[in-house]
Design an enzyme around this catalytic site. Structure first.
Site, PDB file in Angstrom:
ATOM      1  N   HIS A   1      21.124   3.056  21.633  1.00  9.80           N
ATOM      2  CA  HIS A   1      21.668   1.766  22.079  1.00  9.80           C
ATOM      3  C   HIS A   1      20.752   1.332  23.235  1.00  9.80           C
ATOM      4  O   HIS A   1      21.134   1.395  24.405  1.00  9.80           O
ATOM      5  CB  HIS A   1      23.112   1.956  22.535  1.00  9.80           C
ATOM      6  CG  HIS A   1      23.925   0.698  22.637  1.00  9.80           C
ATOM      7  ND1 HIS A   1      23.352  -0.566  22.703  1.00  9.80           N
ATOM      8  CD2 HIS A   1      25.271   0.509  22.694  1.00  9.80           C
ATOM      9  CE1 HIS A   1      24.324  -1.460  22.797  1.00  9.80           C
ATOM     10  NE2 HIS A   1      25.488  -0.837  22.790  1.00  9.80           N
TER      11      HIS A   1
ATOM     12  N   ARG B   1      31.379  -6.409  23.736  1.00  8.20           N
ATOM     13  CA  ARG B   1      30.386  -6.703  24.775  1.00  8.20           C
ATOM     14  C   ARG B   1      29.006  -7.029  24.250  1.00  8.20           C
ATOM     15  O   ARG B   1      28.387  -8.005  24.646  1.00  8.20           O
ATOM     16  CB  ARG B   1      30.173  -5.492  25.706  1.00  8.20           C
ATOM     17  CG  ARG B   1      31.090  -5.330  26.819  1.00  8.20           C
ATOM     18  CD  ARG B   1      31.387  -3.859  26.971  1.00  8.20           C
ATOM     19  NE  ARG B   1      32.161  -3.447  25.827  1.00  8.20           N
ATOM     20  CZ  ARG B   1      33.491  -3.579  25.779  1.00  8.20           C
ATOM     21  NH1 ARG B   1      34.140  -3.998  26.810  1.00  8.20           N
ATOM     22  NH2 ARG B   1      34.150  -3.263  24.673  1.00  8.20           N
TER      23      ARG B   1
HETATM   24  N1   CP Z   1      29.108  -0.897  25.243  1.00  8.90           N
HETATM   25  C1   CP Z   1      29.238  -1.434  24.011  1.00  8.90           C
HETATM   26  O1   CP Z   1      28.350  -1.239  23.165  1.00  8.90           O
HETATM   27  O2   CP Z   1      30.363  -2.133  23.803  1.00  8.90           O
HETATM   28  P1   CP Z   1      30.759  -2.902  22.458  1.00  8.90           P
HETATM   29  O3   CP Z   1      30.983  -1.834  21.409  1.00  8.90           O
HETATM   30  O4   CP Z   1      31.972  -3.695  22.779  1.00  8.90           O
HETATM   31  O5   CP Z   1      29.576  -3.761  22.074  1.00  8.90           O
END
Ligand code: CP
Length: 343
Positions: A140, A62
């Site tokens: 994040h 994502r």
């Molecule tokens: N939510 C998220 O960080 O997903 P990914 O690890 O796929 O980037």
């Protein structure tokens, strides 16, 4: 909104600690303006000629793809480096040198790396803005902003606001960086009730608990689901097995917190919105968010992923200082698009 309350242009986005409520509201204001571009109702070429360096030294679906898509939707181009073994970091090159080099090739950089603090270290060598796509178990920030944007939308749909929210966070709260960043952002609001459900070994770090309590919010900590929770949001997480020292240790917790239709109905209200940063672990031994909830109207997980594009477009526009001139560079969409009613 008329005034621009916060200067983003040229800034790195490394931590949610950089944001106050005014700045968040401005990001969301710009994110809402991105909707027609994300829906392909029209295009903008405001970043035509600009290059995003999309550096992902840890697996991602994502975050990596939505950063790239967001940049493309603003008219820019994307150059990717994926995986540590495909970069000169594997030959011992420092993050500083990598940043000095790659910032010469890019106008902005998005980066994910498995070590806490690595993206900030990288940013010291970068001559262009750096956006943190996740640094180990630390933060994040763009996920937290898209989660908060989604929470605001879900609250609005239920006639409420973020102020006064009751959120239950479930699962691996120790290593889950998305919940760390989200707790910090929610602590900027008023009268939040945090119910944290995790085994002792995976409990929320003390520093985050301090942030919550020092801001005067209500905190309930428990190791198990019990009774009926009057939560507006149920935020499920994945056991972050990549952060454990051994697979055996991670296996102890796999499948401990499952959420399916039956458990949801038993412990939550008909109003409770279900969120998850994804990926959800859908293997039978984990199955932390069951497919039997896929069509539930309160399941917001794919609204979160769609909102991620809007929020990341807003952050690119803001850090590159083009958020007020997007409309001047609009173009028509010449191809037929499916209806994207979800956004
Ligand atoms: N939510 C998220 O960080 O997903 P990914 O690890 O796929 O980037």
């Amino acid at each position: 909104m008329n005034a621009q309350p916060f200067t983003f242009a040229g800034q790195h986005i490394l931590s949610v600690n950089q944001f106050n409520r005014e700045a968040i509201e401005y990001v969301f204001h710009i994110a809402n303006q991105m909707r027609p571009y994300a829906l392909r109702e029209k295009r903008t070429e405001v970043l035509r000629g600009a290059i995003l360096g999309n550096l992902f030294f840890e697996p991602s679906t994502r975050t990596r793809v939505s950063f790239g898509t967001a940049f493309n939707l603003l008219g820019g181009e994307v150059r990717e480096t994926v995986g540590m073994s495909n970069s000169a970091l594997a030959k011992g090159e420092s993050l500083y040198d990598t940043a000095r080099v790659l910032s010469g090739y890019s106008d902005i950089i998005a980066m994910r790396h498995p070590q806490a603090g690595s993206v900030a270290e990288f940013a010291t060598g970068s001559r262009v803005p750096v956006l943190n796509g996740g640094d180990g178990a630390n933060e994040h920030p763009t996920q937290a902003l898209l989660d908060l944007f989604t929470i605001e939308k879900e609250c609005q749909a239920h006639g409420s606001t973020i102020d006064g929210l009751h959120i239950a966070m479930i699962g691996d709260l120790k290593y889950g960086r998305t919940v760390h960043s989200l707790c910090k952002l929610l602590s900027l609001y008023n009268n939040i009730h945090f119910t944290l459900i995790a085994p002792k070994e995976l409990s929320m770090p003390t520093g985050i608990l301090d942030t919550i309590t020092q801001a005067g919010h209500k905190l309930t900590i428990t190791e198990e689901f019990s009774g009926s929770l009057d939560a507006d949001i149920c935020y499920q997480t994945r056991v972050q097995e990549e952060r454990f020292t051994s697979q055996d240790e991670a296996d102890k917790f796999r499948g401990k917190f499952r959420l399916d239709q039956q458990i949801y109905t038993k412990h939550f209200q008909s109003k409770t919105v279900i969120m998850h940063p994804l990926p959800r672990d859908s293997r039978a031994e984990a199955n932390e968010l069951d497919n039997d909830l896929n069509l539930h109207p309160n399941l917001a997980i794919f609204r979160q992923t769609d909102n991620g594009v809007l929020v990341r477009m807003a952050l690119f526009a803001l850090t590159l200082g083009v958020e007020t001139i997007m409309q001047q560079h609009e173009r028509p969409v010449l191809w037929q698009t499916p209806t994207k009613s979800i956004l």
